[in-house]
Design a protein around this motif. Sequence first.
Motif, PDB file in Angstrom:
ATOM      1  N   MET A  51     -14.057  -5.638   9.814  1.00 18.23           N
ATOM      2  CA  MET A  51     -12.898  -4.757   9.813  1.00 18.23           C
ATOM      3  C   MET A  51     -12.287  -4.616  11.204  1.00 18.23           C
ATOM      4  SD  MET A  51     -12.620  -4.176   6.676  1.00 18.23           S
ATOM      5  CE  MET A  51     -11.189  -3.105   6.802  1.00 18.23           C
ATOM      6  N   PHE A  52     -10.977  -4.572  11.214  1.00 19.61           N
ATOM      7  CA  PHE A  52     -10.202  -4.330  12.431  1.00 19.61           C
ATOM      8  C   PHE A  52     -10.559  -2.961  13.011  1.00 19.61           C
ATOM      9  CE2 PHE A  52      -6.388  -2.408  14.336  1.00 19.61           C
ATOM     10  CZ  PHE A  52      -6.054  -3.363  15.287  1.00 19.61           C
ATOM     11  N   ARG A  53     -10.527  -2.867  14.326  1.00 21.25           N
ATOM     12  CA  ARG A  53     -10.707  -1.561  14.961  1.00 21.25           C
ATOM     13  C   ARG A  53      -9.795  -1.451  16.179  1.00 21.25           C
ATOM     14  NH1 ARG A  53     -16.211  -3.498  16.750  1.00 21.25           N
ATOM     15  NH2 ARG A  53     -15.971  -4.158  18.915  1.00 21.25           N
ATOM     16  N   ARG A  54      -9.419  -0.232  16.458  1.00 19.52           N
ATOM     17  CA  ARG A  54      -8.586   0.045  17.632  1.00 19.52           C
ATOM     18  C   ARG A  54      -9.475   0.537  18.767  1.00 19.52           C
ATOM     19  NH1 ARG A  54      -2.931   2.322  15.482  1.00 19.52           N
ATOM     20  NH2 ARG A  54      -3.119   1.771  13.286  1.00 19.52           N
ATOM     21  N   PRO A 251     -10.700 -10.303  12.638  1.00 21.75           N
ATOM     22  CA  PRO A 251     -10.824  -9.130  11.768  1.00 21.75           C
ATOM     23  C   PRO A 251      -9.787  -9.108  10.648  1.00 21.75           C
ATOM     24  CG  PRO A 251      -9.656  -8.545  13.750  1.00 21.75           C
ATOM     25  CD  PRO A 251     -10.106  -9.973  13.933  1.00 21.75           C
ATOM     26  N   LYS A 252     -10.027  -8.232   9.675  1.00 23.33           N
ATOM     27  CA  LYS A 252      -9.035  -7.954   8.637  1.00 23.33           C
ATOM     28  C   LYS A 252      -8.587  -6.505   8.799  1.00 23.33           C
ATOM     29  CE  LYS A 252     -12.532  -7.001   5.043  1.00 23.33           C
ATOM     30  NZ  LYS A 252     -12.955  -7.329   3.665  1.00 23.33           N
ATOM     31  N   MET A 253      -7.286  -6.295   8.671  1.00 27.89           N
ATOM     32  CA  MET A 253      -6.686  -4.979   8.895  1.00 27.89           C
ATOM     33  C   MET A 253      -5.955  -4.528   7.643  1.00 27.89           C
ATOM     34  SD  MET A 253      -3.802  -3.883  11.719  1.00 27.89           S
ATOM     35  CE  MET A 253      -3.223  -2.175  11.829  1.00 27.89           C
ATOM     36  N   ARG A 254      -6.176  -3.299   7.250  1.00 33.56           N
ATOM     37  CA  ARG A 254      -5.435  -2.710   6.144  1.00 33.56           C
ATOM     38  C   ARG A 254      -4.123  -2.135   6.674  1.00 33.56           C
ATOM     39  NH1 ARG A 254     -10.949  -0.705   4.751  1.00 33.56           N
ATOM     40  NH2 ARG A 254     -10.491   1.051   6.141  1.00 33.56           N
ATOM     41  N   VAL A 255      -3.017  -2.534   6.069  1.00 32.04           N
ATOM     42  CA  VAL A 255      -1.697  -2.059   6.485  1.00 32.04           C
ATOM     43  C   VAL A 255      -0.962  -1.500   5.279  1.00 32.04           C
ATOM     44  CG1 VAL A 255      -1.489  -3.629   8.450  1.00 32.04           C
ATOM     45  CG2 VAL A 255      -0.651  -4.356   6.211  1.00 32.04           C
ATOM     46  N   LYS A 256      -0.144  -0.513   5.509  1.00 33.04           N
ATOM     47  CA  LYS A 256       0.690   0.074   4.463  1.00 33.04           C
ATOM     48  C   LYS A 256       2.026  -0.678   4.402  1.00 33.04           C
ATOM     49  CE  LYS A 256      -1.434   4.592   5.253  1.00 33.04           C
ATOM     50  NZ  LYS A 256      -1.225   5.991   5.704  1.00 33.04           N
ATOM     51  N   PRO A 257       2.756  -0.541   3.304  1.00 34.46           N
ATOM     52  CA  PRO A 257       4.068  -1.202   3.217  1.00 34.46           C
ATOM     53  C   PRO A 257       5.094  -0.494   4.098  1.00 34.46           C
ATOM     54  CG  PRO A 257       3.632   0.061   1.223  1.00 34.46           C
ATOM     55  CD  PRO A 257       2.379   0.116   2.036  1.00 34.46           C
ATOM     56  N   ARG A 258       4.906  -0.672   5.389  1.00 36.24           N
ATOM     57  CA  ARG A 258       5.750  -0.031   6.386  1.00 36.24           C
ATOM     58  C   ARG A 258       6.004  -1.026   7.519  1.00 36.24           C
ATOM     59  NH1 ARG A 258       5.507   5.674   5.537  1.00 36.24           N
ATOM     60  NH2 ARG A 258       6.435   5.996   7.596  1.00 36.24           N
ATOM     61  N   VAL A 259       6.826  -0.630   8.483  1.00 33.30           N
ATOM     62  CA  VAL A 259       7.065  -1.439   9.681  1.00 33.30           C
ATOM     63  C   VAL A 259       6.060  -1.023  10.743  1.00 33.30           C
ATOM     64  CG1 VAL A 259       8.698  -2.069  11.494  1.00 33.30           C
ATOM     65  CG2 VAL A 259       9.517  -1.675   9.149  1.00 33.30           C
ATOM     66  N   TYR A 260       5.327  -2.004  11.268  1.00 28.34           N
ATOM     67  CA  TYR A 260       4.333  -1.763  12.313  1.00 28.34           C
ATOM     68  C   TYR A 260       4.799  -2.385  13.623  1.00 28.34           C
ATOM     69  CZ  TYR A 260       0.583  -0.178   9.136  1.00 28.34           C
ATOM     70  OH  TYR A 260      -0.192   0.511   8.239  1.00 28.34           O
ATOM     71  N   ARG A 261       4.437  -1.728  14.693  1.00 28.16           N
ATOM     72  CA  ARG A 261       4.656  -2.254  16.039  1.00 28.16           C
ATOM     73  C   ARG A 261       3.293  -2.682  16.597  1.00 28.16           C
ATOM     74  NH1 ARG A 261       6.057   2.131  20.679  1.00 28.16           N
ATOM     75  NH2 ARG A 261       6.183   0.827  22.556  1.00 28.16           N
ATOM     76  N   PHE A 262       3.212  -3.942  16.987  1.00 34.94           N
ATOM     77  CA  PHE A 262       1.971  -4.473  17.544  1.00 34.94           C
ATOM     78  C   PHE A 262       2.199  -4.816  19.016  1.00 34.94           C
ATOM     79  CE2 PHE A 262       1.626  -5.305  13.001  1.00 34.94           C
ATOM     80  CZ  PHE A 262       0.342  -4.877  12.728  1.00 34.94           C
ATOM     81  N   ARG A 263       1.291  -4.329  19.862  1.00 39.08           N
ATOM     82  CA  ARG A 263       1.351  -4.611  21.300  1.00 39.08           C
ATOM     83  C   ARG A 263       0.367  -5.742  21.589  1.00 39.08           C
ATOM     84  NH1 ARG A 263       2.998   0.252  24.526  1.00 39.08           N
ATOM     85  NH2 ARG A 263       3.397   2.002  23.102  1.00 39.08           N
ATOM     86  N   SER A 551      -9.669   9.061  16.357  1.00 35.99           N
ATOM     87  CA  SER A 551      -9.289   7.683  16.059  1.00 35.99           C
ATOM     88  C   SER A 551      -8.853   7.552  14.608  1.00 35.99           C
ATOM     89  CB  SER A 551     -10.454   6.744  16.330  1.00 35.99           C
ATOM     90  OG  SER A 551     -11.566   7.098  15.527  1.00 35.99           O
ATOM     91  N   TYR A 552      -8.141   6.474  14.323  1.00 39.78           N
ATOM     92  CA  TYR A 552      -7.735   6.174  12.953  1.00 39.78           C
ATOM     93  C   TYR A 552      -8.904   5.546  12.206  1.00 39.78           C
ATOM     94  CZ  TYR A 552      -3.086   7.141  14.733  1.00 39.78           C
ATOM     95  OH  TYR A 552      -2.004   7.768  15.304  1.00 39.78           O
ATOM     96  N   PRO A 553      -8.892   5.595  10.883  1.00 46.64           N
ATOM     97  CA  PRO A 553     -10.014   5.029  10.118  1.00 46.64           C
ATOM     98  C   PRO A 553     -10.251   3.558  10.451  1.00 46.64           C
ATOM     99  CG  PRO A 553      -8.577   6.323   8.689  1.00 46.64           C
ATOM    100  CD  PRO A 553      -7.874   6.199  10.012  1.00 46.64           C
TER     101      PRO A 553
END
Length: 556
Positions: A51-54, A251-263, A551-553
Amino acid sequence: MTRGSLSRRDLLKGAIALGGGGLVIAAGGGAVIAQSSNLASKNTPTPFTNMFRRPPVLMPYEEGTDDQGPFQKYRLTQKFGQASIVPGLITTIAGYNGIFPGPTIRVPRGTRSEVRIKNSLTINKINGQPFSTVTHLHGSASLPQYDGYANDHTHPGECKTYKYPNWQPARTLWYHDHNHRTTAANAYSGLAAQYHLTDEYEAAQLPQGQYDVPIVVSDIAFKADGSVAFDDEDHAGFMGDVIMVNGVPWPKMRVKPRVYRFRFLVSSISRSYRFRLSTGDPFYIVGTDGGMVPKVNAVESWRQGAAERYEVLIDFRKYKVGQKIELRNLSNKNNEDFKNTDKVMQFEVVADSGAPDTYVIPTTLDAGPVPWANRGAHDAMKLKPEMAVARRTVRVERKHGLWTVNGETWDDVEKSDFKRVLGNPKPYDVEIWDLVNESGGWFHPVHIHLIDGQLFSRNNTSGNKPYAWEGGPKDVFYLGENETASVLMQFTTGDGNAGGRYMLHCHNLVHEDSDMMIQFAVGDMMNNDPIHADPALPDDSAEMPVAYAPSYPLGS
């Protein structure tokens, strides 16, 4: 890796030597060492299973306002830590607070920060040398004594407090090791992390919070016991076979049907990447090294070298719940690729219980007013060639077995008692630097400290346009094989423009160590001695506790 897995390009490039899980490819007078991990099958990571982590966000231990304005103070300890990166084994890393990537620091523009960094390391397990460090906040217009000057060492048992002005427009910076001769080994061991400078302009125009995601991409190789494998004997570069995002292999990341900004930050020491979505859908480039771009461009892929930062939007609203999208690496010329280095991470779309995302992807962005415009400062993207008072050529090449800049090395700087400089512009001067790669079959990400530059021409000096993703202020300039990049820059050191000496070098960190680095000065080169003005001091105090933001899940 077997001979049969090599491409025809690899076979034709030069001598090939195999042994001990490593691959050496001769090219242009040197050799890239590409290392396949020597892990058992049960210990080999499988793409898209973890799983992806920040990285955690570090909280200040003190903040307030004094007669100079708002401030925040942070603590970091460089120390060894234990990481579960590959299945069933533990890897010792050297990281900020013992983790990789280190904690993200987020500071509002206009708030000064002090970052107290204690070196609690001992011996670098990669090279057997005392683990001296230097911390560079990459992208900050810091005074020379806080800029991570390569010889401003913090030895084991010492501590240094770095002071950052944070007056620049919002941007993705990063902090990493810069110790001369051991930068590659130190950064490869884990000394790297993001630092976000925020302001009201980017907050009003780009996704925030959960939808603002740091991405630190690196590559690594492992020994059979899970320890890191590294070899820079040929001083040309090192590339591993495991791609990590925020310290997690594929990793695999769970994303919602939204616009994400990735740095996106590439913290690899030698490898470069060409990112693409498996669907072929576009990325929207909204930021470069120095902050927001004036014009948003949609691209299907982009090229990114070590130390470059690109902020991109991905619109997941077009996908169905349950759909999986891969972030892939198409690679670039003169990278050495393995079975899974064409993969980076996977996104899986999950249901969103909130209101539908109505964010409109912008076509233009406004970074806000320019500090000290009344003193002659300009937005880097509004500089014009006719404003330049000087034009310099910066030629990177390999000569007599050494990596050089204009035929010189950092050894020449050291022998001059640190007085030898490429140039000595005055504060607020505008110059054009033509960065020329004449090293044959090599690419070089060239980093110029202090400045935000406008890359206005590629491959000649008469107006060839930069690539679509390069339309914002930058401090790292990817020089592909035999490429030239012409850069407009203004030497603004901040309120007072006290000036001093700053470095220029290749961000293939093996090249930097061997010895592709020189310096320039702004204003009085004797101001702000980068080694002696505020050196590290012995510190035997106990490690103080630190706090992180909620932190986020995991996986999101």
